[in-house]
Design a protein around this motif. Structure first.
Motif, mmCIF file in Angstrom:
data_model
loop_
_atom_site.group_PDB
_atom_site.id
_atom_site.type_symbol
_atom_site.label_atom_id
_atom_site.label_comp_id
_atom_site.label_asym_id
_atom_site.label_seq_id
_atom_site.Cartn_x
_atom_site.Cartn_y
_atom_site.Cartn_z
ATOM 1 N N TRP A 183 46.239 48.547 30.866
ATOM 2 C CA TRP A 183 44.806 48.378 31.112
ATOM 3 C C TRP A 183 44.533 46.955 31.593
ATOM 4 N N LYS A 184 43.353 46.778 32.138
ATOM 5 C CA LYS A 184 42.872 45.476 32.570
ATOM 6 C C LYS A 184 41.365 45.461 32.384
ATOM 7 N N GLY A 185 40.848 44.434 31.721
ATOM 8 C CA GLY A 185 39.408 44.396 31.483
ATOM 9 C C GLY A 185 38.996 43.148 30.722
ATOM 10 N N GLY A 186 37.720 42.846 30.810
ATOM 11 C CA GLY A 186 37.186 41.700 30.092
ATOM 12 C C GLY A 186 37.350 40.423 30.876
ATOM 13 N N ARG A 187 36.261 39.833 31.283
ATOM 14 C CA ARG A 187 36.294 38.599 32.063
ATOM 15 C C ARG A 187 35.993 37.413 31.164
ATOM 16 N N TYR A 188 37.022 36.609 30.938
ATOM 17 C CA TYR A 188 36.878 35.441 30.076
ATOM 18 C C TYR A 188 37.275 34.162 30.808
#
Length: 597
Positions: free
Chosen positions: A517-522
């Motif tokens: 998975w890939k997700g969340g912009r930090y």
């Protein structure tokens, strides 16, 4: 037949503007559009190349295709060169080549083409006067600003030249008389407002429980006791809506990208304070200063700013700290008294790299080992005598202790690839070639393989290392572009690797390197793993905290909380139930509620 004579000049053809307009539009699309699609250094490099190609195209248009008078063509080019040179000479000391090529030249090109379009109907005199004004203004405005560095995505921030930097404000406050500390206030307002309110005073702590000092709770150095970013034996309450982190203390700090080492109730970090490079010790419970050790040294580069890059390590009552200019100190952990000091740059004949010495020291047996821009150097813990050096190469990474087939060894990532040496004498055991510019630490899988990263665009590679009768063998298992860390260290957990793929979190499996998975912009933040809870604690580049599930099924953010403000590249630390965070301006401690309490 009589031919009429006239003294009227032949009308000059109008300027040919469309090539210049097209060139500047393409230049700006390349310079700023590519960054929106391709993150990290790769996107910046492509954007910078596009911007420079656009600048050359604009010069070619003006010199050969514009139809301007030759005096205007050559005069404008000469004026731009001279004005850029003058601006470079008068710039603030923080403005480096990055600013010139990434911002000043594209903006000058845009201003010049805009002038050509706007002045196309003006007479010769006014047109030339406005040209001079446009070029001088487009360049001269840069003499009024300073840069505060770049983000992890290579976007610069600027401030007026005459405003004080956070470091200058800290120095001014340190030199001012200190007011008596008030009684502990409630934590109200934004982190910046709370910091400003108490910046001139010694910070005060809330009354609640002190930090845990139980055995095993210490965080001895960079990324923890095993340098893997994994927290063991701690379980926290993840319902931050009901039980949010409680601020214990907050205080200004000098610039630097050091994290923390924790021993007992003492916290160690490194800072820049004016012309002094500082190793500082604070009380974990209150945040009060305990001692500081100062060296007359200052490191600065325009992208990352001022200050040390490495993190101290505490071992057997001493603190070992490696500064950005090459000073290695052994200090008494309780009082800060110098036991010995060495200049690693002088010892090895190594020039301070552009990015500064960035290695965090590693203690192995009776040695402290550092990487001087990719060259490993070992010193005697007791005396500071140099015991061995070797494995030279360019890099930003720190030495890493691993055990493979029962053999302890020091692994270092450099521009040539991965190199493993014997801790006792620095003898090379094995090497794996993979050219790049490594920053992040390697990681060890449960079955003894090694995960490495060569550069921001290289992806992650798994290698198998074995020791047999014929010596060491190294075999590449796979290379995956599913996880491409820049300077953001990753963690390994239950057959998967979790970390940053550019600005976004990602998970890959360790069997084949496939992305789960890939997700969340930090942004370009940092993270640690709470192993007992399958939980990532993420500190974003903007200083926010987030809890994310360390499971391969999907990206799941559990909680979020604002911690500090400003560009935050420093690794967070969790000791017992106390969370420490910092950046180049401030640091803070929070008490986290433990699970089941």
């Amino acid at each position: 037949m009589t031919i009429a004579q006239t003294d009227e000049p032949t009308p000059r053809k109008p300027l040919r503007l469309w090539p210049g307009v097209v060139a500047v539009v393409l230049q700006w699309l390349a310079r700023f559009g590519i960054k929106a699609v391709v993150p990290g250094f790769k996107g910046f490099a492509l954007a910078a190349q596009g911007g420079l190609i656009g600048a050359v195209a604009i010069v070619v248009w003006w010199a050969f295709l514009s139809r301007a008078a030759w005096s205007e063509r050559l005069g404008a080019i000469a004026l731009m060169i001279v004005t850029l040179g003058a601006t470079w000479s008068l710039r603030h000391e923080s403005m480096g080549p990055f600013w010139l090529f990434a911002y000043a030249i594209p903006i000058l090109c845009l201003a010049f083409v805009a002038w050509a379009v706007a002045s196309r109907r003006l007479a010769g005199g006014p047109r030339r006067a406005t040209m001079v004004a446009t070029v001088v203004l487009a360049c001269g405005v840069w003499t009024l600003v300073r840069t505060e560095g770049i983000s992890g995505d290579h976007v610069a921030t600027f401030a007026w030249r005459w405003t004080k930097s956070p470091e200058e404000r800290l120095m001014a406050q340190a030199g001012a008389p200190q007011a008596a500390p008030p009684s502990a206030p409630a934590a109200v307002g934004t982190p910046k407002e709370r910091l400003k309110a108490r910046a001139g005073d010694e910070p005060t702590a809330l009354p609640p429980a002190p930090a845990s000092t139980k055995p095993g709770a210490d965080w001895s150095g960079f990324r923890g006791p095993q340098r893997d970013g994994i927290i063991r034996g701690v379980r926290i309450d993840t319902n931050w809506s009901a039980s949010p982190p409680v601020e214990l203390w907050r205080r200004p700090v000098g610039p630097g990208w050091s994290s923390f080492a924790v021993g007992g109730n003492l916290v160690y970090t490194q800072e820049q304070r004016g012309d002094n490079e500082v190793v500082a010790c604070y009380d974990l419970t209150t945040g009060q200063p305990v001692w500081t050790h100062r060296d007359a040294a200052r490191f600065f580069e325009s992208n990352g700013g001022a200050g040390p890059r490495g993190t101290p390590i505490v071992s057997n009552g001493r603190v070992y700290a490696f500064g950005a200019t090459g000073i290695l100190n052994a200090l008494d952990a309780g009082k800060g008294a110098a036991v010995w000091s060495r200049n690693v740059a002088s010892d090895t004949g190594t020039k301070v790299p552009y990015w500064g010495f960035s290695s965090s020291p590693l203690v192995v047996d009776d040695l402290v080992i550092v990487a001087a821009a990719g060259q490993l150097v070992a010193y005697d813990l007791a005396t500071g005598d140099r015991r061995w050096s070797g494995a030279a190469g360019e890099g930003y990474s720190s030495p890493h202790l691993v055990t493979i087939d029962g053999v302890a060894q020091i692994l270092l990532m450099s521009g040539a690839g991965a190199t493993s040496v014997a801790p006792t004498n620095g003898r090379v055991l094995w090497e794996h070639a993979w050219k790049g510019f490594p920053i992040v630490q390697p990681a060890v899988t449960a079955d003894g393989d090694i995960l490495i990263v060569a550069s921001t665009a290289s992806g992650t590679r798994r290698i198998g290392v074995a020791h047999g009768p014929g010596g060491w063998t190294v075999k590449e298992r796979w290379t995956s572009d599913g996880l491409k860390p820049y300077f953001n260290d990753f963690v390994v957990h239950k057959g998967h690797a979790f970390g940053f793929d550019g600005r976004i979190l990602a998970c890959i499996d360790l069997k084949y390197g496939q992305r789960k998975w890939k997700g969340g912009r930090y942004g370009n933040g940092q993270l640690v793993l709470l192993r007992d809870q399958d939980l990532l604690l993420v500190l974003s580049e903007e200083g926010g905290l987030a809890l994310v599930r360390a499971t391969p099924d999907q990206f799941t953010e559990v909680a979020r909380f604002p911690a500090i403000e400003g560009k935050t590249w420093n690794h967070p630390v969790l000791v017992g139930n106390v969370l420490l965070v910092r950046n180049g301006q401030e640091m803070a401690a929070f008490r986290l509620s433990l699970a089941g309490r």
